[in-house]
Design a protein around this motif. Structure first.
Motif, PDB file in Angstrom:
ATOM      1  N   LEU A  75      39.258  41.922  42.133  1.00 45.51           N
ATOM      2  CA  LEU A  75      39.791  42.964  42.589  1.00 45.51           C
ATOM      3  C   LEU A  75      41.189  42.831  43.017  1.00 45.51           C
ATOM      4  CD1 LEU A  75      36.692  44.699  42.640  1.00 45.51           C
ATOM      5  CD2 LEU A  75      37.677  44.486  40.913  1.00 45.51           C
ATOM      6  N   ILE A  76      40.955  42.068  44.127  1.00 46.16           N
ATOM      7  CA  ILE A  76      42.141  41.633  45.256  1.00 46.16           C
ATOM      8  C   ILE A  76      43.621  42.203  44.099  1.00 46.16           C
ATOM      9  CG2 ILE A  76      43.102  40.847  47.099  1.00 46.16           C
ATOM     10  CD1 ILE A  76      40.419  40.303  48.489  1.00 46.16           C
ATOM     11  N   GLY A  77      43.421  40.801  43.771  1.00 44.42           N
ATOM     12  CA  GLY A  77      44.647  40.513  42.255  1.00 44.42           C
ATOM     13  C   GLY A  77      45.253  42.074  41.729  1.00 44.42           C
ATOM     14  N   VAL A  78      44.446  42.989  41.350  1.00 42.71           N
ATOM     15  CA  VAL A  78      43.992  43.549  40.408  1.00 42.71           C
ATOM     16  C   VAL A  78      45.121  44.924  41.069  1.00 42.71           C
ATOM     17  CG1 VAL A  78      43.297  46.202  39.578  1.00 42.71           C
ATOM     18  CG2 VAL A  78      42.806  43.687  38.417  1.00 42.71           C
ATOM     19  N   VAL A  79      44.510  44.957  42.541  1.00 39.52           N
ATOM     20  CA  VAL A  79      45.356  46.126  43.121  1.00 39.52           C
ATOM     21  C   VAL A  79      46.884  45.515  43.888  1.00 39.52           C
ATOM     22  CG1 VAL A  79      45.481  46.842  45.524  1.00 39.52           C
ATOM     23  CG2 VAL A  79      43.501  47.139  44.788  1.00 39.52           C
ATOM     24  N   TYR A  80      46.966  44.236  44.065  1.00 44.44           N
ATOM     25  CA  TYR A  80      48.262  43.667  44.742  1.00 44.44           C
ATOM     26  C   TYR A  80      49.055  43.978  42.949  1.00 44.44           C
ATOM     27  CZ  TYR A  80      47.993  42.638  48.715  1.00 44.44           C
ATOM     28  OH  TYR A  80      47.774  42.759  50.428  1.00 44.44           O
ATOM     29  N   ALA A  81      48.803  43.799  42.286  1.00 42.01           N
ATOM     30  CA  ALA A  81      49.905  43.883  40.392  1.00 42.01           C
ATOM     31  C   ALA A  81      49.941  45.444  40.118  1.00 42.01           C
ATOM     32  CB  ALA A  81      48.434  43.224  39.538  1.00 42.01           C
ATOM     33  N   VAL A  82      49.520  46.116  40.803  1.00 39.54           N
ATOM     34  CA  VAL A  82      49.018  47.849  40.081  1.00 39.54           C
ATOM     35  C   VAL A  82      50.688  48.361  41.076  1.00 39.54           C
ATOM     36  CG1 VAL A  82      48.574  50.126  40.726  1.00 39.54           C
ATOM     37  CG2 VAL A  82      47.389  48.562  40.422  1.00 39.54           C
ATOM     38  N   VAL A  83      50.996  48.067  42.004  1.00 42.89           N
ATOM     39  CA  VAL A  83      52.217  48.127  42.037  1.00 42.89           C
ATOM     40  C   VAL A  83      53.335  47.992  41.070  1.00 42.89           C
ATOM     41  CG1 VAL A  83      54.416  48.481  44.406  1.00 42.89           C
ATOM     42  CG2 VAL A  83      51.793  48.824  44.615  1.00 42.89           C
ATOM     43  N   PRO A  84      54.048  46.593  41.026  1.00 43.39           N
ATOM     44  CA  PRO A  84      54.890  45.698  40.476  1.00 43.39           C
ATOM     45  C   PRO A  84      54.972  46.815  39.135  1.00 43.39           C
ATOM     46  CG  PRO A  84      53.850  43.785  41.472  1.00 43.39           C
ATOM     47  CD  PRO A  84      53.273  45.448  42.162  1.00 43.39           C
ATOM     48  N   LEU A  85      53.515  46.202  38.859  1.00 42.51           N
ATOM     49  CA  LEU A  85      53.762  47.076  37.052  1.00 42.51           C
ATOM     50  C   LEU A  85      54.266  48.054  36.766  1.00 42.51           C
ATOM     51  CD1 LEU A  85      50.068  45.812  35.931  1.00 42.51           C
ATOM     52  CD2 LEU A  85      52.374  44.862  35.270  1.00 42.51           C
ATOM     53  N   THR A  86      53.552  49.341  37.731  1.00 38.08           N
ATOM     54  CA  THR A  86      54.667  50.584  38.254  1.00 38.08           C
ATOM     55  C   THR A  86      55.881  50.753  37.544  1.00 38.08           C
ATOM     56  OG1 THR A  86      52.026  51.650  39.145  1.00 38.08           O
ATOM     57  CG2 THR A  86      54.423  52.583  38.857  1.00 38.08           C
ATOM     58  N   ALA A 127      65.193  46.683  42.270  1.00 42.47           N
ATOM     59  CA  ALA A 127      63.746  46.837  43.447  1.00 42.47           C
ATOM     60  C   ALA A 127      62.567  46.737  42.674  1.00 42.47           C
ATOM     61  CB  ALA A 127      62.920  48.601  43.360  1.00 42.47           C
ATOM     62  N   THR A 128      62.207  46.350  41.358  1.00 43.41           N
ATOM     63  CA  THR A 128      61.354  45.460  40.360  1.00 43.41           C
ATOM     64  C   THR A 128      61.326  43.581  40.920  1.00 43.41           C
ATOM     65  OG1 THR A 128      61.372  47.140  38.922  1.00 43.41           O
ATOM     66  CG2 THR A 128      60.585  45.312  38.184  1.00 43.41           C
ATOM     67  N   VAL A 129      62.516  43.328  40.590  1.00 42.77           N
ATOM     68  CA  VAL A 129      62.538  41.943  41.229  1.00 42.77           C
ATOM     69  C   VAL A 129      61.702  41.798  42.604  1.00 42.77           C
ATOM     70  CG1 VAL A 129      63.600  40.099  42.015  1.00 42.77           C
ATOM     71  CG2 VAL A 129      64.556  41.381  39.428  1.00 42.77           C
ATOM     72  N   VAL A 130      61.894  43.057  44.166  1.00 48.04           N
ATOM     73  CA  VAL A 130      62.452  42.759  45.576  1.00 48.04           C
ATOM     74  C   VAL A 130      60.703  42.636  45.351  1.00 48.04           C
ATOM     75  CG1 VAL A 130      62.094  44.275  47.334  1.00 48.04           C
ATOM     76  CG2 VAL A 130      64.154  43.167  45.667  1.00 48.04           C
ATOM     77  N   ILE A 131      59.542  43.687  44.850  1.00 45.06           N
ATOM     78  CA  ILE A 131      57.909  44.012  44.785  1.00 45.06           C
ATOM     79  C   ILE A 131      57.884  42.868  44.208  1.00 45.06           C
ATOM     80  CG2 ILE A 131      56.925  45.472  43.925  1.00 45.06           C
ATOM     81  CD1 ILE A 131      58.920  48.141  44.473  1.00 45.06           C
ATOM     82  N   VAL A 132      58.349  42.820  43.347  1.00 48.19           N
ATOM     83  CA  VAL A 132      57.300  41.794  42.279  1.00 48.19           C
ATOM     84  C   VAL A 132      57.621  40.123  42.876  1.00 48.19           C
ATOM     85  CG1 VAL A 132      57.479  39.664  40.370  1.00 48.19           C
ATOM     86  CG2 VAL A 132      57.985  42.512  40.384  1.00 48.19           C
ATOM     87  N   VAL A 133      58.644  39.824  43.983  1.00 42.43           N
ATOM     88  CA  VAL A 133      58.438  38.618  44.960  1.00 42.43           C
ATOM     89  C   VAL A 133      57.143  38.993  45.209  1.00 42.43           C
ATOM     90  CG1 VAL A 133      59.666  37.172  46.006  1.00 42.43           C
ATOM     91  CG2 VAL A 133      60.723  38.112  43.425  1.00 42.43           C
TER      92      VAL A 133
END
Length: 243
Positions: A75-86, A127-133
């Motif tokens: 669940l922690i991983g899912v939450v951290y994936a929400v912003v990059p995916l958005t 911004a996407t690259v920065v947020i994903v990293v």
């Protein structure tokens, strides 16, 4: 740290048994529950190493606790994936906008709107690259915070993440974990050319995951920010999962 991390999974009296169980669960991970057990085990490795118990990997036992911890880690991983995916979705949309404007009937390819769309696309992509990293960098820190404290909320504590992620030790440990992951993929790609190699792929993958977890665990072993949050035992009590 790299040498110790690579050697760590191949220590202990039950190293073969542990690797085989982990590899089997990894293969069965498509059924989700076995994958959660693997996640839980890696969290247990981080906790053990973070508590100074780094002589050999923990065993697969207390399966209910492994499942619960693995689910929380998932669940922690899912939450951290929400912003990059958005943000990634916005990046795709911003790429389509200039194309739509330029290709629309009667539109001027050099129009201000098209140029503005292209600039917007560039900004969103950067911004996407920065947020994903950033997410990839902070997720192991979040998992480590949960592993050490036994509190899921610690994975989202700005102060805790700042102290862990901002430490030089964690930065080095994260790079070591990345190097190990890449090396495991490379070795897996080489051995996959043979039948025996294909059978070894799950073992190699699990071995690399445990080695990476060891590296992250060393980063929080002596972190002052977590000193007061460590449970009195190596594993959090069941009542702590809900905090």
């Amino acid at each position: 740290m790299l040498e110790e991390a690579i050697r760590y999974p191949w220590t202990g009296e039950k190293k073969v048994e542990t690797l085989l169980v982990g590899a089997l669960l990894s293969v069965l991970g498509v059924f989700f529950v076995p994958a959660l057990l693997v996640y839980g085990y890696l969290i247990r490795v981080i906790r053990a190493v973070g508590a100074g118990d780094d002589e050999s990997p923990p065993e697969f036992d207390e399966w209910t606790a492994l499942l619960v911890e693995g689910f929380v880690g998932f669940l922690i991983g899912v939450v951290y994936a929400v912003v990059p995916l958005t943000v990634l979705g916005l990046a795709v949309a911003s790429l389509l906008l200039p194309v739509t404007v330029v290709s629309s009937p009667g539109a001027d390819p050099a129009s201000n709107l098209a140029i503005g769309g292209l600039l917007l696309a560039l900004v969103v992509i950067v911004a996407t690259v920065v947020i994903v990293v950033a997410a990839a960098y902070l997720l192991p820190a979040a998992i480590a915070a949960y592993a050490v404290t036994g509190r899921a909320g610690a994975a989202f504590s700005f102060g805790t993440l700042r102290d862990i992620g901002g430490s030089r030790t964690y930065a080095v440990a994260w790079l070591v974990a990345v190097v190990i992951a890449v090396a495991a993929q490379a070795v897996g790609g080489v051995v996959a050319a043979t039948v025996i190699g294909v059978l070894l792929l799950p073992v190699i993958s699990f071995y690399g995951n445990v080695a990476g977890a060891y590296a992250i665990g060393t980063a929080v072993a002596d972190l002052p920010a977590l000193a007061g949050d460590r449970p009195s035992t190596g594993r959090p009590h069941s009542s702590e999962y809900s905090k």
